[in-house]
Design a protein around this motif. Structure first.
Motif, PDB file in Angstrom:
ATOM      1  N   UNK A  74       0.824  -1.209   0.000  1.00  0.00           N
ATOM      2  CA  UNK A  74       0.000   0.000   0.000  1.00  0.00           C
ATOM      3  C   UNK A  74       0.859   1.260   0.000  1.00  0.00           C
ATOM      4  N   UNK A  75       2.121   1.159  -0.308  1.00  0.00           N
ATOM      5  CA  UNK A  75       3.002   2.306  -0.123  1.00  0.00           C
ATOM      6  C   UNK A  75       2.763   3.400  -1.149  1.00  0.00           C
ATOM      7  N   UNK A  76       2.478   3.049  -2.383  1.00  0.00           N
ATOM      8  CA  UNK A  76       2.260   4.036  -3.429  1.00  0.00           C
ATOM      9  C   UNK A  76       0.771   4.237  -3.660  1.00  0.00           C
ATOM     10  N   UNK A  77       0.362   5.478  -3.920  1.00  0.00           N
ATOM     11  CA  UNK A  77      -1.065   5.705  -4.188  1.00  0.00           C
ATOM     12  C   UNK A  77      -1.469   5.126  -5.544  1.00  0.00           C
ATOM     13  N   UNK A  78      -2.592   4.449  -5.578  1.00  0.00           N
ATOM     14  CA  UNK A  78      -3.214   3.875  -6.777  1.00  0.00           C
ATOM     15  C   UNK A  78      -2.400   2.723  -7.346  1.00  0.00           C
ATOM     16  N   UNK A  79      -1.115   2.939  -7.616  1.00  0.00           N
ATOM     17  CA  UNK A  79      -0.292   1.895  -8.239  1.00  0.00           C
ATOM     18  C   UNK A  79       0.262   0.960  -7.167  1.00  0.00           C
TER      19      UNK A  79
ATOM     20  N   UNK B 140     -12.224   4.836  -2.680  1.00  0.00           N
ATOM     21  CA  UNK B 140     -12.399   5.606  -1.451  1.00  0.00           C
ATOM     22  C   UNK B 140     -11.339   5.251  -0.413  1.00  0.00           C
ATOM     23  N   UNK B 141     -10.893   3.995  -0.428  1.00  0.00           N
ATOM     24  CA  UNK B 141      -9.815   3.610   0.480  1.00  0.00           C
ATOM     25  C   UNK B 141      -8.521   4.331   0.165  1.00  0.00           C
ATOM     26  N   UNK B 142      -8.211   4.473  -1.116  1.00  0.00           N
ATOM     27  CA  UNK B 142      -7.005   5.218  -1.494  1.00  0.00           C
ATOM     28  C   UNK B 142      -7.113   6.687  -1.098  1.00  0.00           C
ATOM     29  N   UNK B 143      -8.294   7.273  -1.266  1.00  0.00           N
ATOM     30  CA  UNK B 143      -8.483   8.672  -0.854  1.00  0.00           C
ATOM     31  C   UNK B 143      -8.267   8.834   0.642  1.00  0.00           C
ATOM     32  N   UNK B 144      -8.789   7.892   1.412  1.00  0.00           N
ATOM     33  CA  UNK B 144      -8.639   7.981   2.867  1.00  0.00           C
ATOM     34  C   UNK B 144      -7.187   7.831   3.290  1.00  0.00           C
ATOM     35  N   UNK B 145      -6.417   6.996   2.586  1.00  0.00           N
ATOM     36  CA  UNK B 145      -5.024   6.755   2.990  1.00  0.00           C
ATOM     37  C   UNK B 145      -4.078   7.878   2.559  1.00  0.00           C
ATOM     38  N   UNK B 146      -4.305   8.451   1.392  1.00  0.00           N
ATOM     39  CA  UNK B 146      -3.290   9.348   0.833  1.00  0.00           C
ATOM     40  C   UNK B 146      -3.726  10.802   0.733  1.00  0.00           C
ATOM     41  N   UNK B 147      -5.019  11.128   0.783  1.00  0.00           N
ATOM     42  CA  UNK B 147      -5.457  12.523   0.700  1.00  0.00           C
ATOM     43  C   UNK B 147      -5.436  13.164   2.079  1.00  0.00           C
ATOM     44  N   UNK B 148      -5.385  14.507   2.082  1.00  0.00           N
ATOM     45  CA  UNK B 148      -5.431  15.243   3.345  1.00  0.00           C
ATOM     46  C   UNK B 148      -6.768  15.014   4.035  1.00  0.00           C
ATOM     47  N   UNK B 149      -6.767  15.149   5.344  1.00  0.00           N
ATOM     48  CA  UNK B 149      -7.973  14.856   6.119  1.00  0.00           C
ATOM     49  C   UNK B 149      -9.144  15.724   5.683  1.00  0.00           C
ATOM     50  N   UNK B 150      -8.903  16.986   5.386  1.00  0.00           N
ATOM     51  CA  UNK B 150      -9.980  17.897   5.004  1.00  0.00           C
ATOM     52  C   UNK B 150     -10.499  17.643   3.600  1.00  0.00           C
ATOM     53  N   UNK B 151      -9.759  16.834   2.813  1.00  0.00           N
ATOM     54  CA  UNK B 151     -10.155  16.581   1.434  1.00  0.00           C
ATOM     55  C   UNK B 151     -10.825  15.227   1.244  1.00  0.00           C
ATOM     56  N   UNK B 152     -10.986  14.471   2.305  1.00  0.00           N
ATOM     57  CA  UNK B 152     -11.609  13.155   2.165  1.00  0.00           C
ATOM     58  C   UNK B 152     -13.018  13.265   1.598  1.00  0.00           C
TER      59      UNK B 152
END
Length: 908
Positions: A496-501, A555-567
């Motif tokens: 899970x280290x890289x976003x999406x890929x 949505x899981x990728x957004x939660x892991x890698x996006x800023x908290x305010x942007x979820x």
């Protein structure tokens, strides 16, 4: 039946010698299976047809005879001779279903001269007596043992164990020379065979003869194995030659005499010979070679005979004796020999069903048994798990090779159209798929396993769609679901280290793609008018499955890698993009049901708004100020487009869900902004919520009356369902505000009754209720008007308190107001004006009940003057109040002196 035989055999074996109970159970089980095969078989179809035709001919002859007697003539010879002729289908008499249908009709002789017919008397014939039956019926399993010659069956088993025990005792105590012991046992065996062959020709002693022959062959096998292993009197070559001769002779006699029991009993003795002989060889090669030869005998005879019991006996005897040896004598150095024998054993028993089906062998029926068809791969998996223990990827390779083998067998049978091999063909396909499915997780991790199972499930589903087989379709979907479970179980071990890929997203995308392909395949069946509905699986199942993985991964990728305010905004935009993509997919696939997924956008809007309010305090915080309005616009554009094309689904939910969300988001945002501009002032948040809720009930009513979209949509449901929550909220909010808010604006402006923001909001809410009452049906209209009147009365009463507060300095508190003379005076004037105004209005509209309501309020004012206002008598306020009330009452007596007559009473 075989269980009873196994129990009896175990008891007899334990009684004869210690440690022989297991062998006795095996022998007893085989005998029980053999007895189960001895059930009386139904008559062949041809024989049944001949007997039925004979009965029909007899009935026809009896009818002709009765007709001749009634006509006064004897039946001619030709008529009697016609009994032997078959009847045409149209003349066939129905079969009798009751014994009374066969009663004869006795007709007196009739003269040939014309005469009045005499009465025909029908004399019932007594039915033949039924055979005597004992009141206590024998159980079925006991009846099978007792049938034929039970003593012979029991005796031959006891004889076998007795001879075996005698040879062991003779060896232990050194009784008689070894050659003499073996010669006596062999002579006894030959004598039993010869005697049994002679007796089997007599039908009354057939069972006895077959049992005696089986015991004789078992003794000869026992002697041969003692000579080979115990005494080394012969080498392996002569020994196996002897066994081959005995096996051929046993098979020949069994086939010639049509006696599966002979083959089972003879071969059971052959299988038990190594155990009874005892001893322990340095290598299992002789034992396995011996077993291989015995199984060849079994397979050869089963090619020509449908002897299911023989198949099962060979299969389980091989396993039982082989496992007994493995428990005590298996070592790592025996791996190669053991593995070769296991492979030969499994290949032989797995190939026989396909071979007999393809070559139409006479023994095909004996291999349709599920015990052997599915038991072979199960036993093979168990044996390979033991042999491959500690070998890396050993089980994976074993399962893969087994899968390819069963696929090859299935491919040979797939092109054949004979219905009798269809069940065998489908069984091989299922076994092949199962083994292939199991091989993947044995060799790879969760991601590869999931991907392989998803692809495999899609392939199986394609096959089910192509062949219109619902079972294959369900199996394919089950494999895709299993692929998802496998991925979830190994989710934490994925990268899970890289976003999406990363591995997790890749696995989820594979499952999504497989689910969409499955939905497309099943959708093709729905579009086929020639296909029956009961032959297909609903395509919505894989579609929903694929959407769960698509949304979950994104949505899981957004939660892991996006800023908290942007979820919340990113998640909402992701859902919106998904809905747009599905809209295009529905157009390409001509599948309007996919447009139902537009409900995902509404759900995403609710979730995103709730998350933002919880985290930031208002719904349009940050990037949500752009994302949420765009989502609203997209929602209504899709809803309008779907309604124009007639493909809208969940129409009421989508209309009301968006409308209610708007009635929450808009006042929540306005309220938060007002608190930022005027901290501590409660008037502005109240106005934001009250005015929004008032619009929420007024606009739907107005839109329904004037046919404005979206309120006038056919299934919009705005009235009465849509206006119910905002109406309830508005009523509660207006009532609460009247009791708790003094009406100050916080802007430094003086308070002017009615002409201020608070009172204007109250009047707007009441007006919205009155406006809504015009749009609802006749049943709801009185309730809404009564509710509006109650709120107006409460507002007018609270207005007296606000005037006393702002102009008289009385604290806006219930306790202080109730003690204030100014408040009581103003309240009395207001109530009096309200009562008189109501009475005048009722008098002009001939509303008798409303007039009495106003008069009742006027009575309450009078009671109030006596009970409350009298405490301040003598004051200017009290005097002015009393004068004002008197003048108002006089005015009322002028304009509405008497209650009006009811319109219905006024009618002539």
């Amino acid at each position: 039946m075989w269980i009873v035989g196994a129990l009896i055999g175990a008891f007899v074996g334990a009684a004869i010698g210690h440690g022989l109970w297991a062998l006795g159970a095996v022998i007893g089980g085989i005998v029980g299976l053999w007895l189960n095969q001895r059930q009386p078989k139904p008559a062949p179809e041809a024989t049944i047809h001949e007997r039925l035709r004979h009965v029909e001919n007899e009935v026809a002859a009896l009818r002709e005879e009765v007709a001749a007697l009634r006509a006064g003539r004897a039946p001619e010879a030709a008529d009697v001779a016609s009994e032997a002729m078959p009847l045409p289908a149209t003349a066939a008499a129905p079969a009798a279903t009751d014994k009374d249908d066969w009663n004869l009709v006795v007709v007196p002789a009739v003269d040939e001269k014309p005469a009045a017919p005499e009465a025909v008397e029908e004399l019932p014939v007594a039915p033949p007596p039924e055979p005597f039956r004992s009141p206590v019926e024998m159980p079925e399993w006991l009846a099978k043992i007792w049938a034929g010659n039970p003593l012979a069956k029991i005796g031959i088993i006891l004889l076998f164990f007795g001879v075996a025990s005698g040879l062991k005792l003779a060896a232990e105590y050194g009784l008689m020379p070894v050659p003499l012991r073996l010669f006596v046992a062999a002579a006894a065996g030959v004598a039993l065979i010869v005697f049994g062959v002679a007796k089997v020709r007599d039908e009354t002693h057939r069972t006895f003869g077959l049992a005696i022959q089986g015991g004789g062959f078992a003794l000869l096998y026992l002697v041969g194995y003692f000579m080979l292993e115990r005494y080394a009197m012969i080498g392996q070559g002569p020994a196996f030659g002897l066994f081959a001769v005995l096996g051929v002779a046993c098979v020949f006699l069994a086939a010639k005499q049509d006696g599966p029991a002979l083959a089972v009993l003879g071969l059971s003795g052959a299988f038990l010979a190594p155990v009874l002989a005892g001893g322990r060889a340095d290598s299992p090669l002789p034992l396995f070679s011996y077993f291989a030869l015995l199984n060849v005998f079994i397979l050869v005879v089963d090619w020509f005979k449908s002897w299911r019991v023989l198949n099962i006996a060979g299969f389980f005897f091989t396993l039982a004796v082989g496992m007994a040896w493995a428990i005590d004598g298996y070592e790592e150095r025996h791996y190669l020999v053991t593995q070769i024998f296991v492979v030969i054993f499994l290949v032989a028993y797995s190939a026989m069903p396909a071979a007999t089906a393809l070559l139409r062998a006479p023994g095909l029926a004996g291999w349709r048994d599920g015990m052997l068809l599915f038991g072979t791969p199960l036993i093979g998996a168990f044996l390979q798990a033991r042999l491959m223990e500690g070998t890396e990827y050993g089980l994976a390779w074993s399962a893969l090779i087994g899968s390819l083998w069963y696929f090859a067998l299935w491919a040979l049978m797939f092109r054949r159209s004979e219905p009798e091999i269809r069940i065998v063909e489908r069984s091989h396909l299922g076994i092949a798929i199962a083994l292939l499915t199991v091989s993947v997780p044995l060799a790879f991790g969760a991601q590869v396993t999931s991907a392989f199972w998803a692809a495999e499930g899609t392939a199986v589903l394609w096959f089910g769609v192509h062949t219109r087989r619902k079972l294959a379709q369900g199996t394919g979907l089950a494999m895709q679901f299993a692929a998802g479970v496998a991925l979830l179980l190994g989710w934490h071990n994925l990268g899970h280290r890289l976003p999406v890929t990363n591995d997790a997203v890749l696995g989820a995308l594979i499952l999504t793609f497989a689910g969409l392909v499955a939905a497309r395949l099943l959708r093709s069946l729905e579009a086929d008018p020639t296909d029956r509905k009961d032959n297909r699986v609903p395509p919505a199942l894989p579609f929903v499955w694929s959407m769960l993985w698509w949304l979950g991964a994104g949505l899981g990728e957004i939660e892991r890698f996006a800023a908290h305010s942007l979820h919340a905004p990113y998640g909402l935009l992701y859902v919106a993009a998904t809905v747009i993509g599905l809209e295009e997919l529905a157009r390409l696939w001509s599948w309007p049901q996919v447009r139902t997924a537009a409900i995902l956008l509404l759900a995403g809007m609710w979730v995103a708004a709730a998350m933002t309010i919880d985290r930031a305090g208002h719904p349009l915080a940050g990037f949500m100020a752009l994302a949420l309005p765009l989502a609203f616009v997209l929602h209504y554009l899709l809803l309008a487009a779907h309604e124009r094309t007639g493909t809208a689904s969940l129409q009421t939910v989508r209309h009301l869900g968006a409308w209610w969300l708007l009635l929450v988001v808009l006042p929540a945002e306005l309220s938060w902004q007002a608190q930022q501009l005027a901290p501590g002032v409660k008037l502005w948040p109240f106005m934001a919520w009250a005015l929004t809720l008032a619009a929420g009930i007024a606009l739907p009513g107005l839109g329904v009356r004037r046919g404005i979209w979206p309120f006038a949509a056919d299934q919009g449901g705005y009235v009465p369902i849509g206006i119910a929550p905002p109406t309830l909220g508005l009523v509660i909010l207006l009532a609460w505000a009247n009791l708790h808010l003094a009406g100050a604006s916080g802007l430094g402006m003086p308070y002017v009754p009615v002409l201020n923001f608070f009172d204007a909001t109250q009047l707007a809410g009441i007006g919205a209720l009155l406006l809504l009452s015009r749009a609802v049906d006749e049943q709801l209209r009185p309730a809404l008007r009564a509710l509006a009147a109650a709120l107006a009365f409460l507002w007018l009463s609270a207005l007296a308190g606000r005037i006393a507060h702002h102009w008289g300095g009385v604290p806006f508190d219930m306790h202080a107001l109730m003690r204030s003379t100014l408040f009581q005076a103003i309240l009395t004037i207001f109530w009096t004006v309200t009562a008189i105004g109501t009475m005048i209005h009722a008098s002009r509209r001939s509303l008798r009940e409303l007039w009495f309501g106003g008069f009742g309020l006027l009575g309450i004012v009078g009671a109030k003057l006596l009970l409350f206002d009298a405490t301040g008598r003598g004051t200017v306020t009290w005097t002015a109040t009393l004068i004002g009330v008197a003048l108002l009452v006089l005015a009322a007596s002028y304009f509405a002196p008497l209650p009006p007559k009811d319109v219905r009473d006024a009618a002539p």
